[in-house]
Design a protein around this motif. Sequence first.
Motif, PDB file in Angstrom:
ATOM      1  N   ILE A 171       0.800  -1.225   0.000  1.00  0.00           N
ATOM      2  CA  ILE A 171       0.000   0.000   0.000  1.00  0.00           C
ATOM      3  C   ILE A 171       0.837   1.281   0.000  1.00  0.00           C
ATOM      4  O   ILE A 171       0.305   2.367  -0.199  1.00  0.00           O
ATOM      5  CB  ILE A 171      -0.969   0.028   1.194  1.00  0.00           C
ATOM      6  N   GLY A 172       2.158   1.150   0.222  1.00  0.00           N
ATOM      7  CA  GLY A 172       2.998   2.337   0.368  1.00  0.00           C
ATOM      8  C   GLY A 172       3.039   3.217  -0.858  1.00  0.00           C
ATOM      9  O   GLY A 172       3.010   4.452  -0.755  1.00  0.00           O
ATOM     10  N   GLY A 173       3.101   2.614  -2.047  1.00  0.00           N
ATOM     11  CA  GLY A 173       3.179   3.404  -3.266  1.00  0.00           C
ATOM     12  C   GLY A 173       1.916   4.220  -3.499  1.00  0.00           C
ATOM     13  O   GLY A 173       1.982   5.394  -3.871  1.00  0.00           O
ATOM     14  N   GLY A 174       0.756   3.585  -3.268  1.00  0.00           N
ATOM     15  CA  GLY A 174      -0.499   4.303  -3.442  1.00  0.00           C
ATOM     16  C   GLY A 174      -0.647   5.444  -2.449  1.00  0.00           C
ATOM     17  O   GLY A 174      -1.144   6.527  -2.783  1.00  0.00           O
ATOM     18  N   ALA A 175      -0.214   5.192  -1.204  1.00  0.00           N
ATOM     19  CA  ALA A 175      -0.264   6.248  -0.194  1.00  0.00           C
ATOM     20  C   ALA A 175       0.655   7.411  -0.579  1.00  0.00           C
ATOM     21  O   ALA A 175       0.292   8.585  -0.436  1.00  0.00           O
ATOM     22  CB  ALA A 175       0.127   5.688   1.168  1.00  0.00           C
ATOM     23  N   MET A 176       1.839   7.070  -1.103  1.00  0.00           N
ATOM     24  CA  MET A 176       2.777   8.113  -1.537  1.00  0.00           C
ATOM     25  C   MET A 176       2.184   8.919  -2.686  1.00  0.00           C
ATOM     26  O   MET A 176       2.307  10.154  -2.731  1.00  0.00           O
ATOM     27  CB  MET A 176       4.100   7.459  -1.951  1.00  0.00           C
ATOM     28  N   ARG A 177       1.521   8.246  -3.607  1.00  0.00           N
ATOM     29  CA  ARG A 177       0.849   8.920  -4.732  1.00  0.00           C
ATOM     30  C   ARG A 177      -0.155   9.956  -4.223  1.00  0.00           C
ATOM     31  O   ARG A 177      -0.172  11.107  -4.650  1.00  0.00           O
ATOM     32  CB  ARG A 177       0.136   7.878  -5.590  1.00  0.00           C
ATOM     33  N   ASP A 178      -1.004   9.530  -3.284  1.00  0.00           N
ATOM     34  CA  ASP A 178      -2.048  10.424  -2.792  1.00  0.00           C
ATOM     35  C   ASP A 178      -1.462  11.604  -2.019  1.00  0.00           C
ATOM     36  O   ASP A 178      -1.963  12.730  -2.118  1.00  0.00           O
ATOM     37  CB  ASP A 178      -3.028   9.639  -1.908  1.00  0.00           C
ATOM     38  N   VAL A 179      -0.406  11.349  -1.241  1.00  0.00           N
ATOM     39  CA  VAL A 179       0.228  12.440  -0.496  1.00  0.00           C
ATOM     40  C   VAL A 179       0.820  13.465  -1.462  1.00  0.00           C
ATOM     41  O   VAL A 179       0.685  14.682  -1.257  1.00  0.00           O
ATOM     42  CB  VAL A 179       1.308  11.886   0.455  1.00  0.00           C
ATOM     43  N   LEU A 180       1.466  13.005  -2.527  1.00  0.00           N
ATOM     44  CA  LEU A 180       2.037  13.922  -3.511  1.00  0.00           C
ATOM     45  C   LEU A 180       0.959  14.747  -4.209  1.00  0.00           C
ATOM     46  O   LEU A 180       1.209  15.872  -4.647  1.00  0.00           O
ATOM     47  CB  LEU A 180       2.855  13.144  -4.546  1.00  0.00           C
ATOM     48  N   LEU A 181      -0.259  14.183  -4.301  1.00  0.00           N
ATOM     49  CA  LEU A 181      -1.375  14.898  -4.900  1.00  0.00           C
ATOM     50  C   LEU A 181      -2.185  15.675  -3.862  1.00  0.00           C
ATOM     51  O   LEU A 181      -3.267  16.185  -4.160  1.00  0.00           O
ATOM     52  CB  LEU A 181      -2.293  13.914  -5.639  1.00  0.00           C
ATOM     53  N   ARG A 182      -1.664  15.741  -2.642  1.00  0.00           N
ATOM     54  CA  ARG A 182      -2.281  16.480  -1.536  1.00  0.00           C
ATOM     55  C   ARG A 182      -3.678  15.948  -1.210  1.00  0.00           C
ATOM     56  O   ARG A 182      -4.627  16.702  -0.996  1.00  0.00           O
ATOM     57  CB  ARG A 182      -2.338  17.976  -1.837  1.00  0.00           C
ATOM     58  N   GLU A 183      -3.799  14.619  -1.189  1.00  0.00           N
ATOM     59  CA  GLU A 183      -5.052  13.968  -0.842  1.00  0.00           C
ATOM     60  C   GLU A 183      -4.823  13.034   0.349  1.00  0.00           C
ATOM     61  O   GLU A 183      -3.711  12.549   0.569  1.00  0.00           O
ATOM     62  CB  GLU A 183      -5.584  13.139  -2.019  1.00  0.00           C
ATOM     63  N   ILE A 184      -5.896  12.792   1.117  1.00  0.00           N
ATOM     64  CA  ILE A 184      -5.825  11.773   2.158  1.00  0.00           C
ATOM     65  C   ILE A 184      -5.693  10.424   1.456  1.00  0.00           C
ATOM     66  O   ILE A 184      -6.477  10.117   0.552  1.00  0.00           O
ATOM     67  CB  ILE A 184      -7.083  11.782   3.044  1.00  0.00           C
ATOM     68  N   PRO A 185      -4.691   9.599   1.810  1.00  0.00           N
ATOM     69  CA  PRO A 185      -4.519   8.309   1.117  1.00  0.00           C
ATOM     70  C   PRO A 185      -5.802   7.497   1.039  1.00  0.00           C
ATOM     71  O   PRO A 185      -6.542   7.389   2.026  1.00  0.00           O
ATOM     72  CB  PRO A 185      -3.452   7.605   1.968  1.00  0.00           C
ATOM     73  N   LEU A 186      -6.071   6.972  -0.137  1.00  0.00           N
ATOM     74  CA  LEU A 186      -7.294   6.222  -0.392  1.00  0.00           C
ATOM     75  C   LEU A 186      -7.471   5.071   0.591  1.00  0.00           C
ATOM     76  O   LEU A 186      -8.582   4.784   1.042  1.00  0.00           O
ATOM     77  CB  LEU A 186      -7.275   5.679  -1.828  1.00  0.00           C
ATOM     78  N   VAL A 187      -6.367   4.410   0.962  1.00  0.00           N
ATOM     79  CA  VAL A 187      -6.467   3.244   1.845  1.00  0.00           C
ATOM     80  C   VAL A 187      -6.917   3.624   3.247  1.00  0.00           C
ATOM     81  O   VAL A 187      -7.297   2.745   4.031  1.00  0.00           O
ATOM     82  CB  VAL A 187      -5.118   2.492   1.932  1.00  0.00           C
ATOM     83  N   LEU A 188      -6.881   4.922   3.588  1.00  0.00           N
ATOM     84  CA  LEU A 188      -7.286   5.362   4.920  1.00  0.00           C
ATOM     85  C   LEU A 188      -8.725   5.856   4.973  1.00  0.00           C
ATOM     86  O   LEU A 188      -9.232   6.144   6.056  1.00  0.00           O
ATOM     87  CB  LEU A 188      -6.365   6.490   5.405  1.00  0.00           C
ATOM     88  N   ARG A 189      -9.387   5.947   3.809  1.00  0.00           N
ATOM     89  CA  ARG A 189     -10.719   6.538   3.854  1.00  0.00           C
ATOM     90  C   ARG A 189     -11.799   5.709   3.191  1.00  0.00           C
ATOM     91  O   ARG A 189     -12.973   5.882   3.480  1.00  0.00           O
ATOM     92  CB  ARG A 189     -10.700   7.953   3.251  1.00  0.00           C
ATOM     93  N   ARG A 190     -11.466   4.793   2.303  1.00  0.00           N
ATOM     94  CA  ARG A 190     -12.498   3.921   1.753  1.00  0.00           C
ATOM     95  C   ARG A 190     -11.866   2.733   1.041  1.00  0.00           C
ATOM     96  O   ARG A 190     -10.665   2.706   0.801  1.00  0.00           O
ATOM     97  CB  ARG A 190     -13.441   4.676   0.806  1.00  0.00           C
ATOM     98  N   GLU A 191     -12.702   1.766   0.726  1.00  0.00           N
ATOM     99  CA  GLU A 191     -12.320   0.542   0.037  1.00  0.00           C
ATOM    100  C   GLU A 191     -11.573  -0.427   0.954  1.00  0.00           C
ATOM    101  O   GLU A 191     -10.856  -0.015   1.866  1.00  0.00           O
ATOM    102  CB  GLU A 191     -11.487   0.808  -1.222  1.00  0.00           C
ATOM    103  N   ILE A 192     -11.789  -1.717   0.708  1.00  0.00           N
ATOM    104  CA  ILE A 192     -11.088  -2.785   1.430  1.00  0.00           C
ATOM    105  C   ILE A 192      -9.804  -3.073   0.667  1.00  0.00           C
ATOM    106  O   ILE A 192      -9.785  -3.850  -0.290  1.00  0.00           O
ATOM    107  CB  ILE A 192     -11.956  -4.060   1.523  1.00  0.00           C
ATOM    108  N   TYR A 193      -8.739  -2.411   1.032  1.00  0.00           N
ATOM    109  CA  TYR A 193      -7.454  -2.533   0.338  1.00  0.00           C
ATOM    110  C   TYR A 193      -6.364  -2.969   1.308  1.00  0.00           C
ATOM    111  O   TYR A 193      -5.762  -4.025   1.145  1.00  0.00           O
ATOM    112  CB  TYR A 193      -7.088  -1.199  -0.309  1.00  0.00           C
ATOM    113  N   ALA A 194      -6.155  -2.171   2.355  1.00  0.00           N
ATOM    114  CA  ALA A 194      -5.143  -2.520   3.346  1.00  0.00           C
ATOM    115  C   ALA A 194      -5.516  -3.791   4.092  1.00  0.00           C
ATOM    116  O   ALA A 194      -4.647  -4.596   4.434  1.00  0.00           O
ATOM    117  CB  ALA A 194      -4.947  -1.361   4.325  1.00  0.00           C
ATOM    118  N   VAL A 195      -6.810  -3.981   4.340  1.00  0.00           N
ATOM    119  CA  VAL A 195      -7.254  -5.194   5.041  1.00  0.00           C
ATOM    120  C   VAL A 195      -6.944  -6.435   4.208  1.00  0.00           C
ATOM    121  O   VAL A 195      -6.466  -7.454   4.723  1.00  0.00           O
ATOM    122  CB  VAL A 195      -8.761  -5.116   5.351  1.00  0.00           C
TER     123      VAL A 195
END
Length: 203
Positions: free
Chosen positions: A127-151
């Motif tokens: 999940i690290g790459g996706g979280a890094m993507r969202d941070v660079l785009l100034r968004e709350i990482p997708l894995v922290l706000r919706r969808e069953i991804y990290a689980v």
Amino acid sequence: MLLVILELVGIAVFAASGALAAVRARLDVFGVTVLALATALGGGVIRDVLLGVHPPTSLTKWPYLLVPALTGLLVFSFHPQVARLRRAVQLLDAIGLGLFVTGGTSTALALGAPPYTACLIGMTTGIGGGAMRDVLLREIPLVLRREIYAVAALLGCLVVAGGSVLGLPEGPVALAGSALVVAVRLLALWRRWNAPVAHGLDA
């Protein structure tokens, strides 16, 4: 050889998701390429840094840099066509997630990390790459706000770590862990499952 090919496919898919997000954010071609590289390689770089592997593996082998860079450029050039392949991208993304988390967990175990640490590192690899993507785009990482991804990622890590504790063969266990990640991720997409959030915040 097959595992390397599958890993590069996963990198390409993660790079495509990063590049598509960058295109939607109206970044220029350089920004799209950077987002593609960060999304594809971010989790693996974080894994290697946590495990003390210097320099990170993905930065020492040219295919791991070339594949996401070329993917980013292709998405930049043909993003309308790529966006129409949403279901195929989601399937490949789920497969990439399964490969990354089980590979990350196995790597951590092989380097002597205890099972619980290996699970955390394996999940971070996925999940690290996706979280890094969202941070660079100034968004709350997708894995922290919706969808069953990290689980889904964590479940695959638990299978690999559990198999190691029980002394089971590494290959079949990693395959089973990856299959579980893919199955949970696709089922969550199909059923539109999301992790619960707190209620009553507007009161």
